[in-house]
Design an enzyme around this catalytic site. Structure first.
Site, PDB file in Angstrom:
ATOM      1  N   ARG A 175       0.887  -1.361  -0.084  1.00 19.62           N
ATOM      2  CA  ARG A 175       0.116  -0.152   0.184  1.00 19.62           C
ATOM      3  C   ARG A 175       0.813   1.096  -0.101  1.00 19.62           C
ATOM      4  O   ARG A 175       0.383   2.329  -0.166  1.00 19.62           O
ATOM      5  CB  ARG A 175      -1.221   0.201   1.249  1.00 19.62           C
ATOM      6  CG  ARG A 175      -0.295   0.124   2.593  1.00 19.62           C
ATOM      7  CD  ARG A 175      -1.648  -0.018   3.638  1.00 19.62           C
ATOM      8  NE  ARG A 175      -1.259   0.375   4.824  1.00 19.62           N
ATOM      9  CZ  ARG A 175      -1.506  -0.478   5.714  1.00 19.62           C
ATOM     10  NH1 ARG A 175      -2.159  -1.597   5.594  1.00 19.62           N
ATOM     11  NH2 ARG A 175      -1.009  -0.070   6.878  1.00 19.62           N
ATOM     12  N   ARG A 179       8.425   4.064  -6.316  1.00 13.98           N
ATOM     13  CA  ARG A 179       8.463   4.957  -7.607  1.00 13.98           C
ATOM     14  C   ARG A 179      10.202   5.166  -7.946  1.00 13.98           C
ATOM     15  O   ARG A 179      10.873   5.531  -7.220  1.00 13.98           O
ATOM     16  CB  ARG A 179       8.125   6.394  -7.460  1.00 13.98           C
ATOM     17  CG  ARG A 179       6.606   6.402  -6.907  1.00 13.98           C
ATOM     18  CD  ARG A 179       5.835   7.772  -7.318  1.00 13.98           C
ATOM     19  NE  ARG A 179       4.737   7.677  -6.820  1.00 13.98           N
ATOM     20  CZ  ARG A 179       4.422   8.458  -5.741  1.00 13.98           C
ATOM     21  NH1 ARG A 179       5.348   9.092  -4.843  1.00 13.98           N
ATOM     22  NH2 ARG A 179       3.105   8.558  -5.175  1.00 13.98           N
ATOM     23  N   ARG A 253      -3.164  -3.504  16.761  1.00 12.45           N
ATOM     24  CA  ARG A 253      -2.156  -2.611  17.111  1.00 12.45           C
ATOM     25  C   ARG A 253      -2.877  -1.417  17.609  1.00 12.45           C
ATOM     26  O   ARG A 253      -3.890  -0.988  17.189  1.00 12.45           O
ATOM     27  CB  ARG A 253      -0.958  -1.896  16.254  1.00 12.45           C
ATOM     28  CG  ARG A 253      -0.678  -3.103  15.108  1.00 12.45           C
ATOM     29  CD  ARG A 253       0.560  -3.831  15.831  1.00 12.45           C
ATOM     30  NE  ARG A 253       1.518  -2.974  16.337  1.00 12.45           N
ATOM     31  CZ  ARG A 253       2.001  -3.263  17.726  1.00 12.45           C
ATOM     32  NH1 ARG A 253       2.078  -4.343  18.152  1.00 12.45           N
ATOM     33  NH2 ARG A 253       2.857  -2.285  18.212  1.00 12.45           N
ATOM     34  N   ARG A 284       6.493   8.233  14.393  1.00 10.14           N
ATOM     35  CA  ARG A 284       6.551   9.522  13.657  1.00 10.14           C
ATOM     36  C   ARG A 284       6.124  10.742  14.599  1.00 10.14           C
ATOM     37  O   ARG A 284       5.613  10.312  15.591  1.00 10.14           O
ATOM     38  CB  ARG A 284       5.713   9.321  12.523  1.00 10.14           C
ATOM     39  CG  ARG A 284       4.196   8.964  12.641  1.00 10.14           C
ATOM     40  CD  ARG A 284       3.473   8.593  11.295  1.00 10.14           C
ATOM     41  NE  ARG A 284       2.260   7.792  11.805  1.00 10.14           N
ATOM     42  CZ  ARG A 284       1.230   7.431  10.623  1.00 10.14           C
ATOM     43  NH1 ARG A 284       1.551   7.568   9.332  1.00 10.14           N
ATOM     44  NH2 ARG A 284       0.199   6.679  11.004  1.00 10.14           N
ATOM     45  N   GLU A 307       3.986   9.660  18.149  1.00  6.83           N
ATOM     46  CA  GLU A 307       2.846   8.372  17.933  1.00  6.83           C
ATOM     47  C   GLU A 307       3.836   7.257  18.325  1.00  6.83           C
ATOM     48  O   GLU A 307       4.929   7.012  17.467  1.00  6.83           O
ATOM     49  CB  GLU A 307       2.911   8.481  16.172  1.00  6.83           C
ATOM     50  CG  GLU A 307       1.451   7.139  16.156  1.00  6.83           C
ATOM     51  CD  GLU A 307       1.033   7.460  14.688  1.00  6.83           C
ATOM     52  OE1 GLU A 307       0.647   8.583  14.212  1.00  6.83           O
ATOM     53  OE2 GLU A 307       1.216   6.197  14.284  1.00  6.83           O
ATOM     54  N   TYR A 355      -8.108  -3.166   7.114  1.00  6.24           N
ATOM     55  CA  TYR A 355      -7.452  -1.833   6.924  1.00  6.24           C
ATOM     56  C   TYR A 355      -8.306  -1.034   5.915  1.00  6.24           C
ATOM     57  O   TYR A 355      -8.274  -1.276   4.800  1.00  6.24           O
ATOM     58  CB  TYR A 355      -6.091  -1.815   6.371  1.00  6.24           C
ATOM     59  CG  TYR A 355      -5.421  -0.501   6.326  1.00  6.24           C
ATOM     60  CD1 TYR A 355      -5.036  -0.169   7.507  1.00  6.24           C
ATOM     61  CD2 TYR A 355      -5.343   0.176   5.225  1.00  6.24           C
ATOM     62  CE1 TYR A 355      -4.286   1.283   7.489  1.00  6.24           C
ATOM     63  CE2 TYR A 355      -4.871   1.375   5.248  1.00  6.24           C
ATOM     64  CZ  TYR A 355      -4.263   1.789   6.368  1.00  6.24           C
ATOM     65  OH  TYR A 355      -3.725   3.198   6.330  1.00  6.24           O
ATOM     66  N   ASP A 357      -8.883   2.911   4.405  1.00  7.24           N
ATOM     67  CA  ASP A 357      -8.605   4.426   4.406  1.00  7.24           C
ATOM     68  C   ASP A 357     -10.191   5.138   4.569  1.00  7.24           C
ATOM     69  O   ASP A 357     -11.163   4.477   4.048  1.00  7.24           O
ATOM     70  CB  ASP A 357      -7.937   4.772   3.392  1.00  7.24           C
ATOM     71  CG  ASP A 357      -6.574   4.813   3.808  1.00  7.24           C
ATOM     72  OD1 ASP A 357      -6.019   5.008   4.774  1.00  7.24           O
ATOM     73  OD2 ASP A 357      -5.688   4.667   2.682  1.00  7.24           O
TER      74      ASP A 357
END
Ligand code: FAD
Ligand code: UDP
Length: 378
Positions: A175, A179, A253, A284, A307, A355, A357
């Site tokens: 996910r 590139r 989690r 992060r 976090e 999961y 979004d």
């Protein structure tokens, strides 16, 4: 015909279903939420000290390529033109993330082209033997080689998931874009942005309908609402909790968030900074003011949020499904029980143990309404 419709959970899945029921069916719908606020993990509020909008559960970036979802959310909010970029710190240096040619050129200390970067990766993996396995670690190493994996992925993933990366499903890695060009954007989607006046306002607009009755601070399991053929329940809480953990707890989690006010104008120069190395305990740092560059700042200071990730115990908020092989075994059993419930529809991130979004939760809610709710009333 049902005499009552109850939605359990006021995340974006639950609220979208409730909005569809009220608007399309013209039926009253009760939304039960155990937290003191609606909106689930997407909720945001203004910081009382600085006026900066705080995403209570970590930065939430809205992105989608789904025209229907984009049209739908634009009924309730306008969006700013923010494009997400993430940086990651490894051994005292800052690199762009997700991994792209800029990351690779900096990491290997030379100018790389798409072909020369692929050659380096191929050189690293050509003598390696991969069994038929298709897990996070094998898929990641095949894609980026061992040095990039060890620098940017291994440590971060161990902090984030606290299981061996080889025990994680490969889609956790895939996910993340990879590139072989200098596009440093985090997402590939056609539409991206943040609700112009905040998630709080967007969520309130979505839930604002005279037929939507919201009850916060109430846990469905102690609400006194009994399951019956007269009541349609759309349940978006944890799947295992609905069945009283009959087959054990599914692995999740959870996250701990540490908010700090700082008397500096700009702490890190960007909205999200990842920490790739394991000697830093957090994964992060969010600095929310960067999510709305179009807003005028009211104070000199800033607000940051560290976090931390850890395994979810009883009483913790479940955030990310771990999906280990033993989880998947229990999940099949829970899904069979869920399928047998005629008057309960399971949805959302917690209810499906998937999961999702925000745009996926909204698309799934619209689809659930069209395919599973509407036909029951026609
Ligand atoms: P949730 O938002 O989890 O809502 C479920 C609701 O049900 C909760 O409010 C909960 O309190 C309530 N509930 C549970 N059990 C009960 C009960 N027994 N009784 C009453 N109420 C109950 N998405 C993006 O698109 N972009 C991002 O950048 C992004 N970042 C994220 C970062 C984090 C840390 C997390 C955890 C999620 C992120 N997401 C992001 C996903 C997003 O937050 C939502 O999880 C997603 O939209 C799914 O919404 P949902 O309605 O299924 O679930
Ligand atoms: N990941 C990583 N290093 C990073 C960012 C992500 O190793 O700097 C891995 C990590 O395992 C994470 C996954 O890629 O869970 C997917 O990244 P995403 O940004 O979607 O993270 P999440 O939604 O899990 O926070």
């Amino acid at each position: 015909m049902y005499s009552k419709i109850v939605v359990v959970g006021s995340g974006l899945f639950g609220l979208t279903v409730a909005e569809r029921i009220a608007t399309v069916l013209n039926r009253e719908v009760i939304v039960i939420e155990k937290r003191p606020h609606i909106g689930g993990n997407a909720w945001s509020e203004s910081d009382s000290k600085t006026g900066i909008e705080i995403h209570k559960y970590g930065s939430h970036l809205f992105h989608t390529s789904h025209e229907g979802v984009w049209d739908y959310v634009n009924q309730f909010t306008k969006f700013n033109s923010y494009n997400h970029h993430v940086w990651t710190i490894h051994k005292g240096q800052t690199y762009p993330m997700p991994i792209n040619l800029a990351t690779m050129s900096q990491f290997f200390s030379r100018s790389l082209t798409p072909d020369s970067a692929k050659e380096i990766i191929l050189g690293e993996i050509q003598s390696m033997v991969f069994q038929d396995e298709d897990n996070f670690e094998s898929v990641a190493i095949k894609a980026i080689g061992t040095s990039l994996y060890n620098a940017f992925i291994k440590g971060y993933t161990e902090k984030q998931w606290q299981v061996e990366p080889s025990q994680l499903p490969s889609d956790v890695f895939t996910r993340l874009p990879l590139r072989f060009n200098f596009n440093t954007r985090y997402f590939n989607d056609k539409y991206e942005g943040l609700p112009l006046n905040g998630y709080g306002e967007f969520i309130l607009n979505l839930s604002h309908h005279k037929l939507i009755k919201i009850m916060t601070d109430i846990d469905f399991f102690s609400s006194g609402i009994a399951l019956s053929s007269d009541v349609l329940v759309i349940y978006t809480g944890p799947l295992d909790a609905f069945f009283n953990y009959k087959f054990g707890q599914l692995g999740w989690r959870t996250l701990d968030f540490e908010l700090e006010h700082l008397e500096v104008a700009d702490f890190q120069g960007t909205s999200v900074m990842n920490y790739a190395d394991t000697d830093v305990k957090y994964t992060r740092i969010h600095e929310f003011q960067h999510l709305h560059p179009e807003r005028e700042k009211k104070t000199d200071g800033t607000v940051i949020m560290r976090e931390f990730s850890r395994i979810s115990n009883t009483g913790d908020e479940p955030y990310y499904p771990i999906n280990s092989p033993s989880d998947r075994e229990a999940l099949m059993k829970y899904r069979a029980l869920a399928d047998a419930q005629k008057h309960v529809i399971f949805g959302g991130r917690l209810g499906t143990y998937k999961y999702l979004d925000m745009h996926m939760a909204i698309a799934s809610a619209i689809n659930t309404f069209d395919s599973q709710i509407l036909p029951r009333f026609n």
